[in-house]
Design an enzyme around this catalytic site. Structure first.
Site, PDB file in Angstrom:
ATOM      1  N   GLY A 188       0.797  -1.224   0.000  1.00 26.13           N
ATOM      2  CA  GLY A 188       0.000   0.000   0.000  1.00 26.13           C
ATOM      3  C   GLY A 188       0.826   1.268   0.000  1.00 26.13           C
ATOM      4  O   GLY A 188       0.310   2.355   0.182  1.00 26.13           O
ATOM      5  N   CYS A 189       2.117   1.137  -0.207  1.00 18.70           N
ATOM      6  CA  CYS A 189       2.997   2.299  -0.251  1.00 18.70           C
ATOM      7  C   CYS A 189       3.647   2.316  -1.631  1.00 18.70           C
ATOM      8  O   CYS A 189       4.018   1.272  -2.157  1.00 18.70           O
ATOM      9  CB  CYS A 189       4.052   2.176   0.854  1.00 18.70           C
ATOM     10  SG  CYS A 189       4.893   3.718   1.204  1.00 18.70           S
ATOM     11  N   GLN A 190       3.776   3.487  -2.234  1.00 21.69           N
ATOM     12  CA  GLN A 190       4.338   3.540  -3.582  1.00 21.69           C
ATOM     13  C   GLN A 190       5.834   3.267  -3.609  1.00 21.69           C
ATOM     14  O   GLN A 190       6.376   2.855  -4.613  1.00 21.69           O
ATOM     15  CB  GLN A 190       4.020   4.881  -4.251  1.00 21.69           C
ATOM     16  CG  GLN A 190       4.737   6.072  -3.639  1.00 21.69           C
ATOM     17  CD  GLN A 190       4.266   7.382  -4.241  1.00 21.69           C
ATOM     18  OE1 GLN A 190       3.127   7.506  -4.652  1.00 21.69           O
ATOM     19  NE2 GLN A 190       5.144   8.358  -4.276  1.00 21.69           N
ATOM     20  N   SER A 191       6.491   3.474  -2.486  1.00 24.04           N
ATOM     21  CA  SER A 191       7.919   3.147  -2.411  1.00 24.04           C
ATOM     22  C   SER A 191       8.074   1.850  -1.627  1.00 24.04           C
ATOM     23  O   SER A 191       7.140   1.365  -1.009  1.00 24.04           O
ATOM     24  CB  SER A 191       8.695   4.288  -1.762  1.00 24.04           C
ATOM     25  OG  SER A 191       8.054   4.715  -0.603  1.00 24.04           O
TER      26      SER A 191
END
Length: 145
Positions: free
Chosen positions: A52-55
């Site tokens: 759920g995190c782009q990184s």
């Protein structure tokens, strides 16, 4: 000297309130990330990765003498700073205290309203993972008694 989570949160809110601009606040968050001890490569595994995190971000926790210790790393400086902020607040405390200390300080600092939706989701996922670790360690302690 041991500080309770609520005291650490209050201290962080005061530190951020003393900064004039959001540019300064972002710089402080990034500084926290730079001070974070790098996570060992053997802990940068799929099981420790936050979804759920782009990184990319990895979070690992262990229990030692009844206290939970959190380690983390990310490939993005702002995310690394955000997780460092959470570690500063929650790591080194008992699971009960972690679970009874809501992250109100994030709203008081204003972080939640200054992040992109994907960063905000990532922050929520990191916080949720830390709370999940605390629930797990608390349950294990009950089972072991």
């Amino acid at each position: 000297m041991y500080m309770r989570i609520i005291e650490i949160q209050k201290q962080l809110v005061e530190e951020f309130d003393a900064l004039d601009s959001w540019e300064d606040k972002y710089s402080k968050i990034i500084k926290f990330g730079k001070e974070l001890t790098p996570l060992a490569d053997e802990l940068k595994i799929e099981k420790n990765k936050i979804e759920g995190c782009q990184s990319q971000i990895w979070v690992h926790a262990r229990i030692d003498d009844g206290k939970m210790y959190v380690e983390a790393d990310s490939d993005a400086m702002i995310v690394k700073g955000l997780v460092a902020l959470l570690i500063k607040v929650y790591s080194g405390h008992e699971p009960d205290e972690i679970l009874s200390s809501p992250p109100d300080f994030l709203q008081k600092i204003g972080i939640d309203s200054h992040l992109s939706p994907t960063r905000k989701n990532g922050l929520g996922a990191m916080l949720k993972q830390i709370q999940l670790f605390a629930v797990t360690f608390k349950a294990l302690a009950v089972v072991q008694k």
